[in-house]
Enzyme design. Structure first.
Site: not given
Ligand SMILES: NC(=O)C1=CN([C@@H]2O[C@H](COP(=O)(O)OP(=O)(O)OC[C@H]3O[C@@H](n4cnc5c(N)ncnc54)[C@H](O)[C@@H]3O)[C@@H](O)[C@H]2O)C=CC1
Ligand SMILES: CC(=O)C(C)=O
Length: 237
Positions: A155, A142
């Site tokens: 985080y 991130s």
């Molecule tokens: N949405 C954002 O603005 C940003 C997200 N990220 C990173 O991208 C990645 C994906 O995030 P998103 O798609 O936004 O989140 P999301 O909340 O939409 O999806 C997260 C996924 O991870 C799974 N998950 C969570 N904890 C788990 C566990 N203990 N075991 C197995 N699966 C687990 C959930 O079931 C879900 O499928 C994360 O690592 C997040 O930190 C990075 C930068 C920005």
């Molecule tokens: C907003 C952001 O940088 C996350 C969720 O990693």
């Protein structure tokens, strides 16, 4: 560019958000898909969307922060597909707030999912890639892995750890023709962010991250983009 058809990808957190869009984009490129997530119901819906594509797809429920779940997931994928060519370490959770809040449990949980999840996965998958002398690992960090803010110390600490872990492993397995890279997205329109004041049109969408991942995987295996930082074009509009 290399053709991805016939390869196998394991995508953690593939039930929604960035993970699901990446699974769908890889499936559109002929990659057989294994997705994982904690929730059986949302995994079922995600799997249905993948089964409509012309590839083999499976879903395995499990918690990446548990070593035994990770070993089970990897064994299942190897039983079904024989090998893992691409590992996308995407599963993650976020918690914001003051450093002075009562947040020790939340910090441990974030470390366990965001950092140990990735550690267990790479430990389980990399030996197979070393054996076949090829493979791709994409770790989703991130922008919070590059800089921190008053409300994101914990985080951000987990995402800084992700980058340190990724860079070290990358150096160790380059000699095996394994490309280990990390991405540092900024705000992406997914459930993780929750309700936001940002205009959705000024945010990155999960399919944009998926496009970047697919295109980087298509680069000739002799070269790779070690890390990439993606910004929204007009975040303040
Ligand atoms: N949405 C954002 O603005 C940003 C997200 N990220 C990173 O991208 C990645 C994906 O995030 P998103 O798609 O936004 O989140 P999301 O909340 O939409 O999806 C997260 C996924 O991870 C799974 N998950 C969570 N904890 C788990 C566990 N203990 N075991 C197995 N699966 C687990 C959930 O079931 C879900 O499928 C994360 O690592 C997040 O930190 C990075 C930068 C920005
Ligand atoms: C907003 C952001 O940088 C996350 C969720 O990693």
């Amino acid at each position: 560019m290399q053709d991805l058809h016939g390869k196998t990808a394991l995508i953690t957190g593939g039930s929604r958000g960035i993970g699901l869009k990446t699974a769908q984009a890889l499936a559109d490129n002929g990659v057989n898909i294994a997705i994982t997530g904690r929730n059986n119901e949302s995994l079922k819906d995600a799997l249905l969307s993948l089964e409509k594509k012309d590839v083999k797809a499976i879903a395995i429920a499990g918690d990446v922060s548990k070593k035994e779940d990770v070993q089970h997931i990897v064994n299942e994928v190897l039983n079904d597909f024989g090998q893992i060519d691409i590992l996308i370490n995407n599963a993650g959770i976020m918690g914001n707030g003051s450093f002075f809040d009562d947040n020790e449990d939340k910090f441990r949980e974030m470390m366990n999912v965001n950092v140990f999840g990735m550690y267990y996965m790479m430990k389980a998958v990399l030996p197979g890639m070393q054996e076949k002398n090829s493979g791709d690992v994409v770790n989703i960090a991130s922008v919070s892995g590059l800089r921190s803010s008053a409300s994101s110390a914990l985080y951000a600490a987990t995402k800084h750890a992700v980058i340190g872990l990724t860079e070290g492993v990358m150096h160790e397995v380059r000699k095996n023709n394994i490309r280990v890279q990390y991405l540092t997205p900024s705000a992406v329109l997914t459930d993780l962010i929750g309700k936001s004041d940002l205009d959705p049109q000024t945010m990155t969408h999960p399919e944009d991250i998926a496009d970047i991942i697919v295109n980087q995987l298509k680069i000739n295996p002799r070269t790779f983009v070690k890390n990439s930082e993606m910004w929204a074009t007009n975040p303040h509009l």
